[in-house]
Design a protein around this motif. Sequence first.
Motif, PDB file in Angstrom:
ATOM      1  N   LEU A  24      32.444  75.734  24.818  1.00 50.21           N
ATOM      2  CA  LEU A  24      33.179  76.278  23.914  1.00 50.21           C
ATOM      3  C   LEU A  24      34.668  76.101  23.687  1.00 50.21           C
ATOM      4  N   GLN A  25      35.203  75.314  24.572  1.00 49.26           N
ATOM      5  CA  GLN A  25      36.440  74.612  24.527  1.00 49.26           C
ATOM      6  C   GLN A  25      36.652  73.161  24.033  1.00 49.26           C
ATOM      7  N   TYR A  26      35.495  72.663  23.990  1.00 46.90           N
ATOM      8  CA  TYR A  26      35.310  71.320  23.302  1.00 46.90           C
ATOM      9  C   TYR A  26      36.175  71.431  22.137  1.00 46.90           C
ATOM     10  N   PRO A  27      36.800  70.376  21.616  1.00 50.27           N
ATOM     11  CA  PRO A  27      37.288  70.203  20.253  1.00 50.27           C
ATOM     12  C   PRO A  27      36.358  70.469  19.154  1.00 50.27           C
ATOM     13  N   ALA A  28      35.282  69.997  19.321  1.00 51.02           N
ATOM     14  CA  ALA A  28      34.001  70.251  18.128  1.00 51.02           C
ATOM     15  C   ALA A  28      33.708  71.625  17.974  1.00 51.02           C
ATOM     16  N   ALA A  29      33.737  72.353  19.426  1.00 47.19           N
ATOM     17  CA  ALA A  29      33.295  73.902  19.408  1.00 47.19           C
ATOM     18  C   ALA A  29      34.351  74.609  18.687  1.00 47.19           C
ATOM     19  N   THR A  31      36.665  73.866  16.258  1.00 47.29           N
ATOM     20  CA  THR A  31      36.835  73.447  15.087  1.00 47.29           C
ATOM     21  C   THR A  31      35.721  74.262  14.207  1.00 47.29           C
ATOM     22  N   ALA A  32      34.379  74.169  14.971  1.00 50.24           N
ATOM     23  CA  ALA A  32      33.413  74.757  14.229  1.00 50.24           C
ATOM     24  C   ALA A  32      33.416  76.393  14.186  1.00 50.24           C
ATOM     25  N   ARG A  33      34.497  77.039  15.022  1.00 52.69           N
ATOM     26  CA  ARG A  33      34.658  78.417  14.914  1.00 52.69           C
ATOM     27  C   ARG A  33      35.567  78.907  14.172  1.00 52.69           C
ATOM     28  N   VAL A  34      36.747  78.046  13.960  1.00 50.58           N
ATOM     29  CA  VAL A  34      37.925  78.381  13.201  1.00 50.58           C
ATOM     30  C   VAL A  34      37.557  78.499  11.758  1.00 50.58           C
ATOM     31  N   CYS A  35      38.254  79.571  11.185  1.00 51.47           N
ATOM     32  CA  CYS A  35      38.362  79.947   9.659  1.00 51.47           C
ATOM     33  C   CYS A  35      36.650  80.303   9.173  1.00 51.47           C
ATOM     34  N   GLY A  37      33.901  79.138  10.109  1.00 50.67           N
ATOM     35  CA  GLY A  37      32.939  78.263  10.452  1.00 50.67           C
ATOM     36  C   GLY A  37      32.972  77.448   8.789  1.00 50.67           C
ATOM     37  N   MET A  38      33.816  77.552   8.148  1.00 54.24           N
ATOM     38  CA  MET A  38      33.884  76.903   6.908  1.00 54.24           C
ATOM     39  C   MET A  38      34.491  75.616   6.853  1.00 54.24           C
ATOM     40  N   LEU A  39      34.769  74.833   7.946  1.00 54.71           N
ATOM     41  CA  LEU A  39      35.255  73.480   8.042  1.00 54.71           C
ATOM     42  C   LEU A  39      34.283  72.828   8.441  1.00 54.71           C
ATOM     43  N   PRO A  40      34.146  71.317   7.683  1.00 52.05           N
ATOM     44  CA  PRO A  40      33.193  70.457   8.285  1.00 52.05           C
ATOM     45  C   PRO A  40      33.814  69.772   9.450  1.00 52.05           C
ATOM     46  N   VAL A  41      33.131  69.816  10.483  1.00 48.65           N
ATOM     47  CA  VAL A  41      33.736  69.274  11.784  1.00 48.65           C
ATOM     48  C   VAL A  41      34.071  68.077  11.842  1.00 48.65           C
ATOM     49  N   ASP A  42      33.280  66.754  11.599  1.00 47.02           N
ATOM     50  CA  ASP A  42      33.456  65.642  11.671  1.00 47.02           C
ATOM     51  C   ASP A  42      34.820  64.939  11.181  1.00 47.02           C
ATOM     52  N   PRO A  43      34.870  65.410   9.646  1.00 50.46           N
ATOM     53  CA  PRO A  43      35.823  64.740   8.993  1.00 50.46           C
ATOM     54  C   PRO A  43      37.473  65.336   9.773  1.00 50.46           C
ATOM     55  N   VAL A  44      37.144  66.754   9.893  1.00 49.11           N
ATOM     56  CA  VAL A  44      38.524  67.430  10.410  1.00 49.11           C
ATOM     57  C   VAL A  44      38.891  66.720  11.788  1.00 49.11           C
ATOM     58  N   LEU A  45      37.807  66.624  12.743  1.00 45.33           N
ATOM     59  CA  LEU A  45      38.142  66.180  14.011  1.00 45.33           C
ATOM     60  C   LEU A  45      38.445  64.644  13.846  1.00 45.33           C
TER      61      LEU A  45
END
Length: 342
Positions: A24-29, A31-35, A37-45
Motif C-alpha cells: 500500500l506504500q508503493y508509489p503506484a498504490a 497514486t491510485a488511492r489519491v483523489c 482514484g480519479m488519476l491515471p497512474v502510469d502518466p502521473v508516476l
Amino acid sequence: MKRRLISSALTLAVLGAGYYGFQLQYPAAKTARVCSGMLPVDPVLSLAGKSKLSLLGLGFHVSSRQFDVSSDVTEPPGLATTCDVDGVVISIETASGAHNAYGFYSFQRDQDSFPVPLEAGWQGFMVTDEDEATASVLLSCRNWTPEEGSGILVVGESPYSSEPTKAVRLDLARTVTGAAQRAAEKTGCVTEPGDSGKLTPPAAEATTVRASDATGICKGMTSVTKVRETAAGTSPAEECLLVGGLQLAAAYGPFSDASKAVVNGKYGGHDTPSGTDEYTAWTSATCQGALGIGYYRASPVEGSDRKFTSDALTKEERADLEHFAEQSAARHGCAAPAERPS
C-alpha cells in the motif's frame, strides 16, 4: 505438530498482512488511492519520475484536499478536489463556477506563452514555459445543468523541477485527459471524451509566420504582415498575435466565465454581447454544454499605450477580429458571433 502448524499459519498471516501493508506504500498504490482514484497512474508516476514497478515509496508524498466551487453550483460528490503527487498537481472541478480556470496560468497577454490545443478529439490545451508545462481539458456533461456544474474541468501542472520535454508534455496531456475521463465515470457525467491513445506532445511554443502563410488560428488575418499562431483546434482558450498590431483571444466556458465575468457580466466581463471600451473590442457567441458563452476580444499588445477610445480599430482590424471570432465559433460548434456595433 498441530501447534507448529497453527504457529506457521499465524506467522504467514502476519507476514502476508505486513507485505500487503508494504504494498500500500508503493508509489503506484499511493497514486491510485489519491483523489478518490480519479488519476491515471502510469502518466502521473512518469511525470513524478517513478516507475509503476517502483517499490520505493519512502519520501514519495501524495495529498489531496476538497474545496467548494461557486455557491450557485451543487457539485457532485468527490468534486472539487486538488491532488499533489510528489510535485505533480492536478485540480478536478466542475466547469460552472470553476476556481482554477486561470489559476495555474500566466499566458494572458503574454507574447511568448500561448495555449497550444490538444489533439485526438479533446477540448483542451497546454501552455509551456522554461520551467514547467500546464494543461487543461474540458468535458461537457449532457446530463448536467449549469447549476449541477455543466461539465468537468481538469488542470494539471508538471513538476517545477523537470524540464518540459516532449515526453513530459505527452505525459501531462495523458494525465489531464485520463483524469477527466475517470472523473466523468465516477460522477456519472454523460460525455464524449477524446482518445488519449492518439495524443501527441503539444508544441512547446507558437510560431511566427507571414500573415498570408498562416494556416492555424491566425488564418486569414490581413491587418498586419506577420502573425504569431498555434495550430487551430478546439481549445477552450486561444490566442493569436497580430505582430505590431493587436492580440486576439477566444475563451469558452470557465475561461470566459472567470470570476471577473461573474461580477461584471456574462460576456467575458461585459454586460453586452459585443462592443468596445478603452482597452477591449469584443464579440460573443452562444455555444453548447460546458462551452457556455464564446468570448472573442482584441486588445492592445502588452506594453502598448493605445486606447481604443482615442485610437479606434481600423477597418482591417475590425475585419480581423470578426474573422477570428467566426472561425473559432465554427470550430467549436457555436452559433454565429454577435454583430459588432458600427
